[in-house]
Design an enzyme around this catalytic site. Structure first.
Site, PDB file in Angstrom:
ATOM      1  N   TYR A 244      53.810 -20.622  60.840  1.00 45.44           N
ATOM      2  CA  TYR A 244      53.596 -21.632  60.741  1.00 45.44           C
ATOM      3  C   TYR A 244      51.999 -22.140  61.183  1.00 45.44           C
ATOM      4  CZ  TYR A 244      53.613 -27.409  60.728  1.00 45.44           C
ATOM      5  OH  TYR A 244      53.257 -28.796  60.378  1.00 45.44           O
TER       6      TYR A 244
ATOM      7  N   SER B  26      47.610 -29.890  60.460  1.00 47.51           N
ATOM      8  CA  SER B  26      48.618 -30.076  61.648  1.00 47.51           C
ATOM      9  C   SER B  26      47.758 -29.954  63.052  1.00 47.51           C
ATOM     10  CB  SER B  26      49.554 -28.784  61.896  1.00 47.51           C
ATOM     11  OG  SER B  26      51.219 -29.340  62.860  1.00 47.51           O
TER      12      SER B  26
END
Ligand code: NAD
Length: 266
Positions: free
Chosen positions: A161, A148
Site C-alpha cells: 500500500y 494517502s
C-alpha cells in the site's frame, strides 16, 4: 461549496471505486455541482442500481455505472471508452479505487502485493493513458489521484500500500509536468484516516485482536498517527476535489494535498 451556482454543469466525471466510501462521497460532491457521473466499483447489482438511480434523481444529473475490474487494464480502457460514448466525454478523472492488505514483508503474499499495486497504482496509469487524449484535445481536464498520508510516510505491515501510494504521487508529478501547458492539471489528495469499509475492517480486526471495544480502537488508531483525533470525511475530500476543478485552482498541479488531521506534520 453548496451555495451559489453549480460550477461543473456540462462536465463529465469518472470516479473509480465509487460504490462505497470516499469515492461515493466524491461522486456525490461532483454531482451536486452539476457534473454527469460514471460510477464504478464492486457490489450487489440491485444495490448499485438503487444507488445509481437515487443519485440521478436527487442530483438531477446523468449517472451511469460500469463494473470494470481495475486490476484488468483492458477493462479500464473499456471503462473510459464507455464514459466517453455514453456521457459524451470525460473531463474529470478521479482515480480512487483502492484495496489494503496488511502483513510484515516477510509474510506478505506475492499475489496480494501484485493486487495492491495493480489496483492502487497501475490502474491510475492505465486510466490516465486512456483519458488524456480526450482532455488535451478539449484543452481542459482534471485528474485527481486519491493517494494517502501513506503516499508521504510509511507504516509497518503496509509495504504494498505504501509503495503504491508513493508511486501514485510520483505518477501525479510526471503527469503534471507532461500536461503543464494543456489545460489539464494532475494532483494527488492524501487523506488521513477516513471511516469507510476499508478502515472499518482494520478496526474490527484490531478490536478482536486486542479485546477492546470499537470506540477505544478508533481513538487509538487516530491518535497514534494524527495530532487531530478526528476522522476526515468523504465530503471533505469531495470538497477538495471540487476546489481542484475550479478556475482558482488552474495552476495547482503536481501537488500532493494533505487532508489528514496533521498526520504528516509530525
Ligand atoms: P472502500 O473499500 O470503502 O472503497 C473502495 C472502492 O473501490 C469500492 O467502491 C470498491 O468496490 C472499489 N474497488 C476495489 N477493488 C476494485 C477493483 N478491482 N475494481 C474496481 N473497483 C474496485 O475504501 P475507501 O476507504 O473509500 O478508499 C478509497 C480510496 O481512498 C483508496 O484508494 C484508499 O487507499 C484511499 N484512502 C483511504 C483512507 C481511509 O482512511 N479510508 C485513507 C487514505 C486513502
Amino acid at each position: 461549496m453548496s451555495s451559489g451556482k453549480k460550477c461543473l454543469v456540462g462536465k463529465v466525471a469518472l470516479v473509480t471505486g465509487s460504490t462505497s466510501g470516499i469515492g461515493l462521497g466524491i461522486a456525490r460532491c461532483l454531482g451536486e455541482q452539476g457534473a454527469d457521473l460514471m460510477l464504478n466499483g464492486f457490489g450487489e447489482s440491485g444495490a448499485i442500481e438503487t444507488l445509481r438511480a437515487g443519485l440521478a434523481e436527487a442530483l438531477e444529473v446523468r449517472v451511469d455505472y460500469d463494473g470494470a475490474d481495475l486490476s484488468q487494464p483492458s477493462q479500464i480502457a473499456g471503462l473510459v471508452q464507455r464514459t466517453q460514448a455514453v456521457l459524451g466525454g470525460l473531463d474529470i478523472l478521479v482515480n480512487n479505487a483502492g484495496i489494503q492488505y496488511t502483513a510484515d514483508i516477510k509474510d506478505f503474499p506475492a499475489e496480494r502485493w501484485d493486487a495492491v499495486i495493480a489496483i492502487n497504482l497501475s490502474a491510475a496509469f492505465h486510466a490516465m493513458q486512456a483519458a488524456i487524449p480526450g482532455m488535451t484535445s478539449k484543452g481542459w481536464g482534471r485528474i485527481v489521484n486519491i493517494a494517502s498520508a501513506h503516499g508521504l510516510v510509511g507504516s509497518a505491515q503496509k509495504s504494498a500500500y505504501v509503495a503504491a501510494k508513493h508511486g501514485l504521487i510520483g505518477l501525479t508529478k510526471v503527469g503534471a509536468i507532461e500536461l503543464a501547458n494543456t489545460g489539464v492539471t494532475v494532483n494527488a489528495i492524501c487523506p488521513g484516516w477516513v471511516l469507510t469499509p476499508l478502515v472499518q475492517a482494520q478496526l474490527d480486526a484490531r478490536a478482536e485482536r486486542e479485546g477492546l471495544d470499537i470506540e477505544a480502537v478508533k481513538h487509538a488508531l487516530l491518535t497514534e498517527k494524527q495530532p487531530m483525533a478526528q476522522f476526515t470525511t468523504p465530503e471533505g475530500i469531495g470538497g477538495l476535489v471540487i476546489f481542484l476543478c475550479s478556475d482558482a485552482a488552474r495552476t495547482v498541479t503536481g501537488a500532493p494535498l494533505s487532508i489528514d488531521g496533521g498526520w504528516v506534520a509530525t
